[in-house]
Design a protein around this motif. Sequence first.
Motif, short mmCIF file in Angstrom:
data_model
loop_
_atom_site.label_atom_id
_atom_site.label_comp_id
_atom_site.label_asym_id
_atom_site.label_seq_id
_atom_site.Cartn_x
_atom_site.Cartn_y
_atom_site.Cartn_z
N SER A 1 57.68 30.96 34.06
CA SER A 1 56.76 30.53 34.98
C SER A 1 55.49 31.31 35.02
O SER A 1 54.32 30.69 35.49
N GLU A 2 55.77 32.58 35.08
CA GLU A 2 54.85 33.56 35.14
C GLU A 2 53.88 33.75 33.91
O GLU A 2 52.91 34.89 33.81
N ARG A 3 54.22 33.35 32.68
CA ARG A 3 53.33 33.46 31.49
C ARG A 3 51.90 33.26 31.98
O ARG A 3 51.43 32.37 32.76
N ILE A 4 51.11 34.12 31.45
CA ILE A 4 49.64 34.13 31.47
C ILE A 4 49.24 33.02 30.56
O ILE A 4 49.39 33.11 29.35
N THR A 5 48.54 31.99 30.82
CA THR A 5 48.17 30.73 29.92
C THR A 5 46.54 30.47 29.52
O THR A 5 46.16 29.62 29.15
N HIS A 6 45.80 31.42 30.50
CA HIS A 6 44.32 31.36 30.56
C HIS A 6 43.69 32.47 30.85
O HIS A 6 44.59 33.28 31.50
N PRO A 7 42.61 33.02 30.22
CA PRO A 7 42.02 34.14 30.70
C PRO A 7 41.88 34.41 32.36
O PRO A 7 41.54 33.49 33.11
N LEU A 8 41.92 35.75 32.95
CA LEU A 8 41.99 35.99 34.07
C LEU A 8 40.81 37.33 34.25
O LEU A 8 40.99 38.02 33.73
N LEU A 9 39.89 36.89 35.16
CA LEU A 9 38.88 37.80 35.62
C LEU A 9 38.91 38.38 37.11
O LEU A 9 39.35 37.60 37.98
N LYS A 10 39.00 39.65 37.14
CA LYS A 10 39.25 40.29 38.64
C LYS A 10 37.73 40.08 39.53
O LYS A 10 36.77 40.67 38.86
N LYS A 11 37.93 39.32 40.37
CA LYS A 11 36.69 39.21 41.17
C LYS A 11 37.06 39.53 42.89
O LYS A 11 37.99 38.68 43.11
N ASN A 12 36.38 40.52 43.27
CA ASN A 12 36.48 40.85 44.62
C ASN A 12 38.13 41.24 44.82
O ASN A 12 38.72 40.82 45.96
N GLY A 13 38.66 41.82 43.88
CA GLY A 13 40.00 42.50 43.74
C GLY A 13 41.09 41.58 43.49
O GLY A 13 42.26 41.89 43.53
N GLU A 14 40.68 40.34 43.16
CA GLU A 14 41.80 39.15 42.64
C GLU A 14 41.32 38.68 41.57
O GLU A 14 40.31 38.48 41.19
N PHE A 15 42.41 38.15 40.76
CA PHE A 15 42.32 37.50 39.29
C PHE A 15 42.19 36.14 39.85
O PHE A 15 42.79 35.55 40.27
N VAL A 16 41.05 35.73 38.93
CA VAL A 16 40.62 34.30 39.07
C VAL A 16 40.66 33.64 37.55
O VAL A 16 40.43 34.55 36.62
N ARG A 17 40.86 32.44 37.58
CA ARG A 17 40.89 31.69 36.23
C ARG A 17 39.38 31.58 35.69
O ARG A 17 38.63 31.46 36.44
#
Length: 719
Positions: free
Chosen positions: A76-92
Amino acid sequence: MTEFMLKYFRTKQKEVQSEKTYDTQCPFCSMQCKMQLIEQTIVTRKKYSAVGKDNPTTKGRLCMKGMNAHQHAFHSERITHPLLKKNGEFVRVSWEEALQYIREQVTSIQTKDGHDALGVYGSASITNEEAYLLGKFARVALQTKHIDYNGRLCMSAAATAANQTFGMDRGLTNALSEVPHARVIMLAGTNIAECQPTIMPYVEEAKENGAYIIVIDPRETATAQIADLHMKIKPGTDAALANGMLKIIIEERLTDEAFIKQRAEGFEGVKRYVTSLSLEDISEQTGVPIEQMRKAAVKFAREETGMLFTARGVEQQTDGTAAVRNLLNILISVGKIGKFGCGYGAITGQGNGQGAREHGQKADQLPGYRSIENQKDRAYIANIWGIAEENLPQKGVSAFEMMKKVHEGEITGMFLMCSNPAVSNPNANFVKAALKKLKFFAAVDLFISETARLADVILPASSYLEDEGTMTNVEGRVTLREASKPCLGEARHDWQIICDIAAALGKGRFFSYESAEDIFNELRKASRGGIADYSGITYERIRKEGGILWPCPEHRHPGTKRLFETEFSHPDKKAKMCVVPNEPTVKKDEPTEDYPLCLTTGRVMSHYLTGVQTRRSAALRARHFESFMEIHPKTAEKYKIEDRVLVKIESKRGSIIVRSKWSESIRPDTVFVPMHWGDSQNVNCLVAEDLDPSCQMPGFKVCSVRIRRADDKDVNKLS
């Protein structure tokens, strides 16, 4: 069969609504076992099982890691879409936004800091096609000299030693099928029973045929338990032990004089040096009794056939190259190379450790195992790539040296491909601090690893079930990993991600591939005439023949099962012996009054590398869910450490907390901690950053530490 049982089985058959099979091969060790994943749909639930497939290397065998590999691929922890760090948190984010961000960051760094301010950190777990493409990406799309890969921490000492001694490096000089015919087998610093279990049947068959097994290891491992002679060496003294054995072979007149005269250089210098040494001094230095040295030396020399295998125990030292070369001195001195049942094998650790270093990920190499410093090689590859030779960057630096350059501000941006240097590198806290300094950090991975969590952008990779391509296994056999399962979510293949980034940077014309096979066909051309010549290998041939041993220079060539039968690969066709001093040129992190114990590291059967994948397999994690410190009971009593308690281990660089594990199989002056855990259990936080001067391998196997039982304050820091 009773009516009740018949009814039960009919019910079960109805529940299995569909069944699919996927041909693939294990993503873990260098055996690259072929297998088939069976997917059954039972009502609304999918059930998976793996079975081995017959192939020339592993004959359908699988170990526990292969049987459970699919568990991480569907985690379930597989990354399945790009993630960009915004304000210190990863967002899709979308692929378009991620690629636009990368383009902006790369362009800014190239403008302000220069092209060489970008670094590329590769992997020995990706396919040959992707390793080839990553090297091309660094040098053509980014125009940087800074590319290296995690195999530098695994195979570099053995590879360098083989190149210096033989003139070329292929993991095994013989096919594994010859192992059962060796009359004596020396296993130096290799625990194949746990690290490459599907090799073990070859050794067991040799033993059944009467072979004498010699194991050199500070621990009584599962491999050592099958040995006829186990030399329980002090960590880091392998070169000295080899000198002792050489002295005995020479003084007992057991050398192969004809072989040495016809096919080797440097013997006289080695002879002068080792005959001047004292066996008593070597015994004291290594902890190996003279009688054991003599038994091993005489047995290895006198038997008609014999093979030598090394792995990380010998190689991950600041004199790892020299230690391997000295063991090869033994092999040459008795003429056990280039003949049936006689040869050398460097037991590759990572899945594609062999192929990944052959085609351009190493700082000093171009595809086909060519040298980036050789003008002819540079011109050939530049022509294949369609660029001017003067635009091809020069040699860069090794993996850990790249981290130093990050600290120094020379490298300000980095691409990371399927690796975890924040755990795998020595002085891991130093590496984490370096990565935090980067202006831009992009990672390609399946999961948010300890390193990926420090990135600015993470791109989702495909798993072994989804990503087709070739791998080169421990034998040097090029295999084809079939992969027919669709990518999860928005994940893309590593090669597609490389092409997408290159296109975003305006270099798409150099990376216009439609499939992995397209890339392989270019790789074949790039390797033609090189040491690692794949030009005669095709996907069609691999599928038909089950894998082909390189070099294979043309389509009708059967592949090379045994190297060096008539000549070595140096210009004069001779092997090079060299004097290896008992004391290394780079001082090791040996025990002191303040740090009195020697720490050595290694693997356990249920895990692989830094554990990012295997720790996400429920079946594998259940076997080893936390790290541990193996310690001799006498040593434990001295430090008042009970069995199965939390222990604090400290070196000059940091500390970790793990659980004690009493074991009489280890030397009393040594403790062992596996390498598969991060954060507070990351053993590489303790390891010194000194490097082998020949290959830049860190000294993972020798680290001075002190230990004590962890107190409440230590434990509270973990929570």
